[in-house]
Design a protein around this motif. Sequence first.
Motif, PDB file in Angstrom:
ATOM      1  N   GLY A  64      11.695  45.273 -45.818  1.00 24.73           N
ATOM      2  CA  GLY A  64      11.028  44.136 -45.191  1.00 24.73           C
ATOM      3  C   GLY A  64      11.869  42.884 -45.356  1.00 24.73           C
ATOM      4  N   GLU A  65      11.289  41.761 -44.946  1.00 20.00           N
ATOM      5  CA  GLU A  65      12.012  40.504 -45.066  1.00 20.00           C
ATOM      6  C   GLU A  65      11.984  39.983 -46.488  1.00 20.00           C
ATOM      7  OE1 GLU A  65      11.418  37.245 -42.455  1.00 20.00           O
ATOM      8  OE2 GLU A  65      11.232  38.516 -40.711  1.00 20.00           O
ATOM      9  N   LEU A  66      13.041  39.265 -46.845  1.00 22.64           N
ATOM     10  CA  LEU A  66      13.094  38.617 -48.152  1.00 22.64           C
ATOM     11  C   LEU A  66      12.153  37.412 -48.139  1.00 22.64           C
ATOM     12  CD1 LEU A  66      16.919  38.523 -48.856  1.00 22.64           C
ATOM     13  CD2 LEU A  66      15.235  39.883 -50.057  1.00 22.64           C
ATOM     14  N   PRO A  67      11.457  37.180 -49.228  1.00 20.33           N
ATOM     15  CA  PRO A  67      10.639  35.967 -49.304  1.00 20.33           C
ATOM     16  C   PRO A  67      11.519  34.721 -49.231  1.00 20.33           C
ATOM     17  CG  PRO A  67      10.083  37.490 -51.075  1.00 20.33           C
ATOM     18  CD  PRO A  67      11.289  38.029 -50.394  1.00 20.33           C
ATOM     19  N   GLY A  68      10.968  33.633 -48.756  1.00 16.68           N
ATOM     20  CA  GLY A  68      11.721  32.393 -48.608  1.00 16.68           C
ATOM     21  C   GLY A  68      12.298  31.895 -49.917  1.00 16.68           C
ATOM     22  N   GLU A  69      11.561  32.111 -51.019  1.00 13.08           N
ATOM     23  CA  GLU A  69      12.043  31.652 -52.316  1.00 13.08           C
ATOM     24  C   GLU A  69      13.317  32.401 -52.724  1.00 13.08           C
ATOM     25  OE1 GLU A  69       8.962  32.825 -51.837  1.00 13.08           O
ATOM     26  OE2 GLU A  69       7.715  31.033 -51.976  1.00 13.08           O
TER      27      GLU A  69
END
Length: 105
Positions: A64-69
Amino acid sequence: MKRADKKTISVILAAAALLALVPLFVLKDAEFGGSDDAASQVVRSIDKEYEPWFSPVLETMIGGELPGEVESLMFCIQTGIGVGVLAFCLGRLVERKKWENRKNS
């Protein structure tokens, strides 16, 4: 440090601060997007059926996508490494100049 040098530095710092802050207050409802978003929009406007050649390695590994942090952390680490390398190289150049001046005198 000379007084003129202090004034010059102060003016440059003030100009840099204004350059960063003025758009935030003048363009209140503006969206400040990244270059990745702008590039993907241009590609879509040219070719609607474009498929990326590959997907990001970390996103593939975690499914999945990496979290923004996490993205921000990785960007900061990359920036820190770059600044460290740049500072090291500049330090070496300064020291080389000092050694050459000592050798010549």
